[in-house]
Design a protein around this motif. Structure first.
Motif, PDB file in Angstrom:
ATOM      1  N   TYR A 230      43.109  27.712  39.010  1.00 31.38           N
ATOM      2  CA  TYR A 230      43.028  28.282  39.863  1.00 31.38           C
ATOM      3  C   TYR A 230      44.115  29.307  40.879  1.00 31.38           C
ATOM      4  O   TYR A 230      43.518  30.669  41.192  1.00 31.38           O
ATOM      5  N   TRP A 231      45.063  28.776  41.075  1.00 31.41           N
ATOM      6  CA  TRP A 231      46.399  29.223  41.345  1.00 31.41           C
ATOM      7  C   TRP A 231      46.169  30.949  40.799  1.00 31.41           C
ATOM      8  O   TRP A 231      46.835  31.733  41.991  1.00 31.41           O
ATOM      9  N   LYS A 232      46.506  31.192  39.899  1.00 29.53           N
ATOM     10  CA  LYS A 232      46.392  31.931  39.508  1.00 29.53           C
ATOM     11  C   LYS A 232      45.471  33.131  39.044  1.00 29.53           C
ATOM     12  O   LYS A 232      46.369  34.098  39.288  1.00 29.53           O
ATOM     13  N   LEU A 233      44.537  32.576  39.449  1.00 28.77           N
ATOM     14  CA  LEU A 233      43.814  33.877  39.368  1.00 28.77           C
ATOM     15  C   LEU A 233      44.162  34.653  40.827  1.00 28.77           C
ATOM     16  O   LEU A 233      43.745  36.194  40.672  1.00 28.77           O
ATOM     17  N   PHE A 234      44.405  33.979  41.830  1.00 31.26           N
ATOM     18  CA  PHE A 234      44.438  35.243  43.436  1.00 31.26           C
ATOM     19  C   PHE A 234      45.926  35.032  43.116  1.00 31.26           C
ATOM     20  O   PHE A 234      46.277  36.698  44.297  1.00 31.26           O
ATOM     21  N   ASN A 235      46.879  34.776  42.489  1.00 28.16           N
ATOM     22  CA  ASN A 235      48.497  35.241  43.015  1.00 28.16           C
ATOM     23  C   ASN A 235      49.143  35.606  42.309  1.00 28.16           C
ATOM     24  O   ASN A 235      50.119  36.340  41.597  1.00 28.16           O
ATOM     25  N   GLU A 236      48.509  34.894  40.090  1.00 22.96           N
ATOM     26  CA  GLU A 236      49.404  35.838  39.548  1.00 22.96           C
ATOM     27  C   GLU A 236      48.884  37.055  38.733  1.00 22.96           C
ATOM     28  O   GLU A 236      49.399  38.644  38.634  1.00 22.96           O
ATOM     29  N   TRP A 237      47.454  36.745  38.317  1.00 28.28           N
ATOM     30  CA  TRP A 237      46.947  37.216  37.504  1.00 28.28           C
ATOM     31  C   TRP A 237      46.465  38.458  38.788  1.00 28.28           C
ATOM     32  O   TRP A 237      45.712  39.949  37.999  1.00 28.28           O
ATOM     33  N   LYS A 238      45.443  38.220  39.534  1.00 31.26           N
ATOM     34  CA  LYS A 238      45.034  38.348  40.797  1.00 31.26           C
ATOM     35  C   LYS A 238      44.019  39.534  40.442  1.00 31.26           C
ATOM     36  O   LYS A 238      43.968  40.855  40.715  1.00 31.26           O
ATOM     37  N   ILE A 239      42.606  38.692  40.104  1.00 25.97           N
ATOM     38  CA  ILE A 239      41.532  39.161  39.772  1.00 25.97           C
ATOM     39  C   ILE A 239      40.743  38.341  39.869  1.00 25.97           C
ATOM     40  O   ILE A 239      39.506  39.337  39.848  1.00 25.97           O
ATOM     41  N   PRO A 241      40.184  38.026  44.878  1.00 23.61           N
ATOM     42  CA  PRO A 241      39.607  38.237  45.552  1.00 23.61           C
ATOM     43  C   PRO A 241      39.820  37.192  46.800  1.00 23.61           C
ATOM     44  O   PRO A 241      39.646  36.229  46.149  1.00 23.61           O
ATOM     45  N   GLN A 242      41.303  37.130  47.633  1.00 24.10           N
ATOM     46  CA  GLN A 242      41.190  35.942  48.284  1.00 24.10           C
ATOM     47  C   GLN A 242      40.452  36.240  49.840  1.00 24.10           C
ATOM     48  O   GLN A 242      40.398  37.541  50.103  1.00 24.10           O
ATOM     49  N   SER A 389      44.644  26.538  51.117  1.00 23.13           N
ATOM     50  CA  SER A 389      45.980  27.381  50.989  1.00 23.13           C
ATOM     51  C   SER A 389      47.007  27.880  49.555  1.00 23.13           C
ATOM     52  O   SER A 389      47.730  28.617  49.881  1.00 23.13           O
ATOM     53  N   ILE A 390      46.466  26.940  48.299  1.00 23.66           N
ATOM     54  CA  ILE A 390      46.477  26.724  46.929  1.00 23.66           C
ATOM     55  C   ILE A 390      46.365  28.770  47.084  1.00 23.66           C
ATOM     56  O   ILE A 390      46.903  29.652  46.181  1.00 23.66           O
ATOM     57  N   HIS A 391      44.658  28.730  46.813  1.00 22.19           N
ATOM     58  CA  HIS A 391      44.606  30.052  46.495  1.00 22.19           C
ATOM     59  C   HIS A 391      45.191  30.864  47.480  1.00 22.19           C
ATOM     60  O   HIS A 391      45.071  32.287  47.313  1.00 22.19           O
ATOM     61  N   TYR A 392      45.979  31.048  48.467  1.00 24.16           N
ATOM     62  CA  TYR A 392      46.152  31.883  49.522  1.00 24.16           C
ATOM     63  C   TYR A 392      47.871  31.955  49.048  1.00 24.16           C
ATOM     64  O   TYR A 392      48.547  33.050  49.512  1.00 24.16           O
ATOM     65  N   GLY A 393      48.503  31.450  47.882  1.00 21.16           N
ATOM     66  CA  GLY A 393      49.731  30.939  47.176  1.00 21.16           C
ATOM     67  C   GLY A 393      50.650  29.859  47.575  1.00 21.16           C
ATOM     68  O   GLY A 393      51.468  29.969  47.096  1.00 21.16           O
ATOM     69  N   ALA A 394      49.820  28.277  48.492  1.00 17.72           N
ATOM     70  CA  ALA A 394      50.293  27.455  48.537  1.00 17.72           C
ATOM     71  C   ALA A 394      50.721  27.263  46.662  1.00 17.72           C
ATOM     72  O   ALA A 394      50.096  27.292  46.552  1.00 17.72           O
TER      73      ALA A 394
END
Length: 415
Positions: A230-239, A241-242, A389-394
């Motif tokens: 789930y974290w990677k969707l927003f922060n690594e792959w950036k596919i 939106p946060q 928090s996780i989806h924002y990068g924690a």
């Protein structure tokens, strides 16, 4: 003249003998709700209904204050399904086993009955249910030459396949360094409802079986693996939106072509009509290869205050509002998935739609209710904070370790 006088006397007598029940309800559009209230009053002229529509953001706090007062009001109230255990454990809900026959109970999905029960007793009557899947924008797929996702249940995508499609459809169309089309938007971005099936597909158990321990469950290896995805969707792959924390905004992203796919609920079949230009399809809820197929479920229920002084009238209203005809009307007005089998049979013109057939299959075969715990509201709130928090990068592990400590501290209060 004499007949008119007698009729007038009778009407006055009915009015004076009417009993008023107080109903605290979700803040759906008043014109929709009042159609059902009017139908009930037409059948029950001696019962007046004082229905109070409370916006979603204020509903749970309002219920806590009103029920804690212990004065027997509201007589009937809307219950978010997973909160059944909390209200029942504190004595706020009347056990209904003696008021519904086995035949009546068979009308509802088993997952709905499970969500409305606590410690082997039936406390809240299913009003609706739900499911989810991935809606996709056909025009965007066509424009970029990506084949449509499969719509058949037996061809459902893995999460890895969804990621690859989303990567291919995340676009900066004018090369200004800002994403214009996102591969995947999540309708309920921080809610356990949509995130639990991801971790459950990997084998995670989201709470202890007795409903009092999150330590070792929400920070288990499988749970952390799922939330890292789930974290990677927003922060690594950036596919994804946060910050899209409102369902209506997520729907707007999808409906206006800012997202190629949307992980969302069945109600979007109806609600996407506000974007008449978008042509969309549905692919079933994904899973991890080799893992379990799990889909979310559950929705609103109806409960009776255990301290009501108007039990007969409260029962009549509850049985009416959750009965076949009222639920048919409510679906046609609002689009929420019925929890009753007979409504699907009664509206073939609606439910023979292939999208509805997919959701119906999921509700019958792959649906897993949210965990039963008397502290569900606190559990969900703290998990929402963690997921946000996780989806924002924690860091997922640290965030969930901290959340488990806080959650268990709250759950101990219910033992």
């Amino acid at each position: 003249m004499r007949r008119l006088f007698v009729l007038l006397v009778l009407l006055i007598g009915i009015f004076l003998s009417a009993t008023t029940i107080e109903v605290l309800w979700m803040g759906w559009p008043q014109d929709q709700v009042m159609q059902l209230v009017k139908a009930f009053k037409d059948e029950n002229p001696t019962i007046e209904v004082d229905i109070q529509l409370v916006p979603f953001g204020q509903l749970f706090q309002t219920l806590e204050v009103r029920l804690a007062a212990g004065d027997g009001t509201p007589d009937v109230y809307i219950v978010d399904g997973p909160n059944t255990a909390s209200y029942a454990a504190r004595g706020y809900l009347l056990a209904l086993d003696d008021y519904f026959t086995d035949e009546e109970m068979d009308d509802w999905f088993s997952s709905s009955i499970e969500e409305g029960s606590y410690n082997g007793k039936f406390y809240s009557v299913p009003y609706g249910t739900s499911s989810a899947g991935i809606f996709y924008n056909k025009a965007i797929f066509k424009e970029y030459g990506i084949p449509f996702p499969p719509e058949r249940i037996d061809e459902r995508l893995t999460w890895d396949e969804v990621v690859e499609i989303a990567k291919a459809l995340t676009k900066d169309t004018n090369n200004d360094g800002i994403t214009d089309i996102w591969g995947l938007v999540i309708e309920q971005i921080d809610r356990p409802y949509l995130i639990f099936p991801i971790v459950q597909s990997l084998g995670a158990q989201v709470l202890s079986s007795d409903g009092f321990v999150s330590q070792g469950y929400i920070n288990s290896k499988e749970f952390i693996e799922g939330t890292t995805f789930y974290w990677k969707l927003f922060n690594e792959w950036k596919i994804s939106p946060q910050g899209v924390s409102d369902s209506a905004i997520a729907r707007e992203y999808f409906g206006t072509g800012k997202a190629a796919m949307m992980l969302g609920n069945e109600w979007n079949i109806r609600r996407m009509s506000q974007y008449p230009s978008v042509e969309f399809g549905l692919t079933p809820f994904p899973y991890f290869e080799g893992g379990a197929i799990v889909t979310p479920t559950g929705s609103w229920h109806v409960g009776i205050n255990s301290k009501t002084k108007k039990l007969d009238e409260a029962l009549k209203f509850t049985k009416f509002i959750t009965g076949k005809e009222a639920v048919i009307t409510w679906h046609l007005l609002n689009g929420i998935a019925p929890a009753r089998y007979d409504v699907y049979e009664a509206l073939p013109e609606v439910f023979e739609n292939p999208m509805w057939q997919t959701f119906l299959y999921e509700m019958e075969h792959t649906a897993v209710a949210r965990p039963v715990t008397p502290g569900y509201s606190q559990y969900e709130l703290m998990l929402r904070e963690a997921f946000n928090s996780i989806h924002y990068g924690a860091d997922p592990k640290k965030t969930l370790d901290d959340a488990a400590i806080r959650i268990d501290r709250e759950l101990k209060r219910y033992k």
